[in-house]
Write a protein that holds these residues in place. Structure first.
Motif, PDB file in Angstrom:
ATOM      1  N   ALA A   1       0.806  -1.236  -0.114  1.00 47.20           N
ATOM      2  CA  ALA A   1      -0.135  -0.150  -0.132  1.00 47.20           C
ATOM      3  C   ALA A   1       0.821   1.205  -0.026  1.00 47.20           C
ATOM      4  O   ALA A   1       2.031   1.359   0.588  1.00 47.20           O
ATOM      5  N   LEU A   2       0.219   2.177  -0.765  1.00 50.38           N
ATOM      6  CA  LEU A   2       1.246   3.546  -0.778  1.00 50.38           C
ATOM      7  C   LEU A   2      -0.043   4.555  -0.367  1.00 50.38           C
ATOM      8  O   LEU A   2      -0.976   4.678  -0.945  1.00 50.38           O
ATOM      9  N   GLY A   3       0.369   5.264   0.832  1.00 49.46           N
ATOM     10  CA  GLY A   3      -0.687   6.237   1.395  1.00 49.46           C
ATOM     11  C   GLY A   3       0.226   7.029   2.362  1.00 49.46           C
ATOM     12  O   GLY A   3       1.381   7.269   2.444  1.00 49.46           O
ATOM     13  N   ILE A   4      -0.689   7.635   3.366  1.00 44.17           N
ATOM     14  CA  ILE A   4      -0.123   8.498   4.394  1.00 44.17           C
ATOM     15  C   ILE A   4       0.189   7.452   5.624  1.00 44.17           C
ATOM     16  O   ILE A   4      -0.897   6.813   5.884  1.00 44.17           O
ATOM     17  N   PRO A   5       1.167   7.731   6.290  1.00 47.64           N
ATOM     18  CA  PRO A   5       1.457   6.546   7.394  1.00 47.64           C
ATOM     19  C   PRO A   5       0.685   7.134   8.503  1.00 47.64           C
ATOM     20  O   PRO A   5       0.160   8.245   8.678  1.00 47.64           O
ATOM     21  N   PHE A   6       0.394   5.812   9.175  1.00 43.46           N
ATOM     22  CA  PHE A   6      -0.453   6.192  10.480  1.00 43.46           C
ATOM     23  C   PHE A   6      -1.770   6.524  10.234  1.00 43.46           C
ATOM     24  O   PHE A   6      -2.559   7.037  11.180  1.00 43.46           O
ATOM     25  N   THR A   7      -2.385   6.286   8.984  1.00 46.44           N
ATOM     26  CA  THR A   7      -3.765   6.710   8.778  1.00 46.44           C
ATOM     27  C   THR A   7      -4.339   5.553   7.716  1.00 46.44           C
ATOM     28  O   THR A   7      -3.513   4.907   7.240  1.00 46.44           O
ATOM     29  N   GLU A   8      -5.540   5.966   7.513  1.00 45.26           N
ATOM     30  CA  GLU A   8      -6.266   4.687   6.421  1.00 45.26           C
ATOM     31  C   GLU A   8      -6.215   5.218   5.256  1.00 45.26           C
ATOM     32  O   GLU A   8      -6.902   4.740   4.514  1.00 45.26           O
ATOM     33  N   VAL A   9      -5.440   6.334   5.176  1.00 43.64           N
ATOM     34  CA  VAL A   9      -5.600   6.892   3.735  1.00 43.64           C
ATOM     35  C   VAL A   9      -4.446   6.147   2.857  1.00 43.64           C
ATOM     36  O   VAL A   9      -3.308   6.145   3.082  1.00 43.64           O
ATOM     37  N   GLN A  10      -4.965   5.630   1.720  1.00 43.43           N
ATOM     38  CA  GLN A  10      -4.373   4.762   0.864  1.00 43.43           C
ATOM     39  C   GLN A  10      -4.426   5.225  -0.671  1.00 43.43           C
ATOM     40  O   GLN A  10      -5.533   5.227  -1.104  1.00 43.43           O
ATOM     41  N   PHE A  11      -3.543   5.379  -1.352  1.00 45.79           N
ATOM     42  CA  PHE A  11      -3.505   5.927  -2.860  1.00 45.79           C
ATOM     43  C   PHE A  11      -3.350   4.507  -3.681  1.00 45.79           C
ATOM     44  O   PHE A  11      -4.237   4.668  -4.593  1.00 45.79           O
ATOM     45  N   VAL A  12      -2.820   3.609  -3.416  1.00 42.25           N
ATOM     46  CA  VAL A  12      -2.454   2.575  -4.140  1.00 42.25           C
ATOM     47  C   VAL A  12      -2.507   1.238  -3.260  1.00 42.25           C
ATOM     48  O   VAL A  12      -1.925   1.288  -2.346  1.00 42.25           O
ATOM     49  N   SER A  13      -3.056   0.371  -3.806  1.00 44.57           N
ATOM     50  CA  SER A  13      -3.023  -0.973  -2.841  1.00 44.57           C
ATOM     51  C   SER A  13      -2.963  -1.996  -3.665  1.00 44.57           C
ATOM     52  O   SER A  13      -4.104  -2.128  -4.438  1.00 44.57           O
ATOM     53  N   VAL A  14      -1.940  -3.154  -3.542  1.00 44.20           N
ATOM     54  CA  VAL A  14      -1.971  -4.023  -4.385  1.00 44.20           C
ATOM     55  C   VAL A  14      -1.615  -5.460  -3.572  1.00 44.20           C
ATOM     56  O   VAL A  14      -0.885  -5.650  -2.512  1.00 44.20           O
ATOM     57  N   PRO A  15      -2.448  -6.524  -3.550  1.00 52.95           N
ATOM     58  CA  PRO A  15      -2.394  -7.905  -2.958  1.00 52.95           C
ATOM     59  C   PRO A  15      -0.713  -8.436  -3.141  1.00 52.95           C
ATOM     60  O   PRO A  15      -0.215  -8.423  -4.214  1.00 52.95           O
ATOM     61  N   VAL A  16      -0.044  -8.583  -2.244  1.00 56.31           N
ATOM     62  CA  VAL A  16       1.126  -9.202  -2.118  1.00 56.31           C
ATOM     63  C   VAL A  16       1.221 -10.466  -2.955  1.00 56.31           C
ATOM     64  O   VAL A  16       2.297 -10.774  -3.892  1.00 56.31           O
ATOM     65  N   ARG A  17       0.228 -11.339  -2.858  1.00 52.99           N
ATOM     66  CA  ARG A  17       0.265 -12.532  -3.555  1.00 52.99           C
ATOM     67  C   ARG A  17       0.282 -12.663  -5.221  1.00 52.99           C
ATOM     68  O   ARG A  17       0.909 -13.290  -5.946  1.00 52.99           O
ATOM     69  N   ASP A  18      -0.452 -11.410  -5.437  1.00 52.60           N
ATOM     70  CA  ASP A  18      -0.332 -11.085  -6.979  1.00 52.60           C
ATOM     71  C   ASP A  18       0.690 -10.447  -7.236  1.00 52.60           C
ATOM     72  O   ASP A  18       1.131 -10.715  -8.730  1.00 52.60           O
ATOM     73  N   VAL A  19       1.537  -9.832  -6.466  1.00 53.36           N
ATOM     74  CA  VAL A  19       2.862  -9.162  -7.119  1.00 53.36           C
ATOM     75  C   VAL A  19       4.152  -9.953  -7.144  1.00 53.36           C
ATOM     76  O   VAL A  19       4.949 -10.084  -7.738  1.00 53.36           O
ATOM     77  N   MET A  20       4.210 -10.538  -5.666  1.00 51.29           N
ATOM     78  CA  MET A  20       5.391 -11.270  -5.229  1.00 51.29           C
ATOM     79  C   MET A  20       5.440 -12.808  -5.979  1.00 51.29           C
ATOM     80  O   MET A  20       5.175 -13.623  -5.311  1.00 51.29           O
TER      81      MET A  20
END
Length: 305
Positions: A154-173
């Motif tokens: 996930a790419l977002g603002i740390p320590f918040t629930e705001v996320q700009f991009v979220s990709v499942p690890v199993r699909d990427v790794m």
């Protein structure tokens, strides 16, 4: 003033233009030197050891060639099989990509390591300590199983629930990506110290001359320091490339799809483990031979400049 006294000439002799004015000098014939019979030192132990080594080598080759438990036709059958060649291609891709990323990381870490900033230098020292100290197989297993404790990248603002991009690890790794990441991290830990030693081998006078020319730190590193350090870095980097190729066989623990993984997969079907291991060994030796020859000529060319 009195006139110079000229000694009288001997009777029957007249002075001519060819007559020397000084005393005649004759060279005595040099005595003939005795002809020496030089006998080279004989190394009896060296010859005996060479015979023993040759005997052991011939015995090993003969034992492998005549061993009834090794079916050599299977070796020649699978040496150029599509599966083996695909595994070889994956091994080469894993090695090349891992080496490229490892060199980039090594340069960054080495520059941070020699930085005047205590924070940057400390972080770089910790990076080197971790990835030089943890075994490669542990790093590969750890990276290959990131999905067990991370669900998403996930790419977002740390320590918040705001996320700009979220990709499942199993699909990427994938196993291939995990292999490249693991080898890059492990290799960069060793190469960072090699690069740091190469950078420190350039005298401070080069840096002072660059400052006098108005170059900043980045351009000094790019145009002056790194080109000169290349001669120092080339031999160990060539060795690291060969080590990276051999280390790529360890990715079989996470099913990286490399040459050894394919060879073991085939042996699990036909139960000819030794023959398939010989196939993989032949290809590893061929590739390493090509890399070694290329490294030799590249070092020779760099030394001539």
């Amino acid at each position: 003033m009195t006139a110079p006294i000229v000694p009288p000439l001997d009777e029957g002799k007249t002075m001519t233009a060819s007559t020397p004015t000084g005393p005649a000098r004759t060279r005595a014939a040099a005595p003939a030197r005795p002809k020496l019979n030089v006998v080279p030192v004989r190394h009896w132990g060296r010859g005996v050891f060479a015979v023993v080594v040759a005997f052991v080598l011939v015995s090993m080759i003969g034992g492998l060639a005549t061993n009834p438990n090794i079916v050599w036709p299977i070796v020649w059958e699978f040496l150029f099989s599509p599966g083996i060649l695909q595994g070889l291609a994956s091994t080469l891709w894993i090695t090349v990509l891992s080496m490229v990323f490892a060199v980039i990381l090594a340069v960054i870490i080495a520059v941070m390591r020699i930085s005047d900033s205590t924070i940057l230098s400390g972080v770089a020292a910790g990076y080197v300590f971790i990835f030089r100290g943890v075994p490669l197989i542990v790093i590969l297993i750890f990276v290959g199983n990131l999905g067990l404790f991370f669900t998403d990248f996930a790419l977002g603002i740390p320590f918040t629930e705001v996320q700009f991009v979220s990709v499942p690890v199993r699909d990427v790794m994938t196993p291939f990506l995990a292999s490249v990441i693991g080898l890059s991290l492990a290799g960069s830990g060793y190469m960072a110290e090699i690069v740091r030693a190469g950078l420190l081998s350039i005298g401070t006078g080069q840096h002072e001359a660059a400052k006098a020319l108005g170059l900043d730190g980045t351009r000094t590193l790019r145009y002056i320091v790194l080109p000169q350090a290349a001669k120092v870095l080339l031999p160990p980097m060539g060795n690291e490339l060969i080590s990276m190729l051999k280390a790529s066989a360890i990715v079989t623990v996470i099913g990286g799809g490399d040459l050894l993984t394919v060879a073991l997969g085939i042996s699990g079907v036909n139960f000819r483990t030794i023959e398939l291991l010989i196939v993989a060994t032949i290809w590893y030796l061929l590739v390493i031979s090509v890399l070694s020859v290329g490294q030799y000529f590249l070092e020779k060319r760099m030394a001539a400049k």
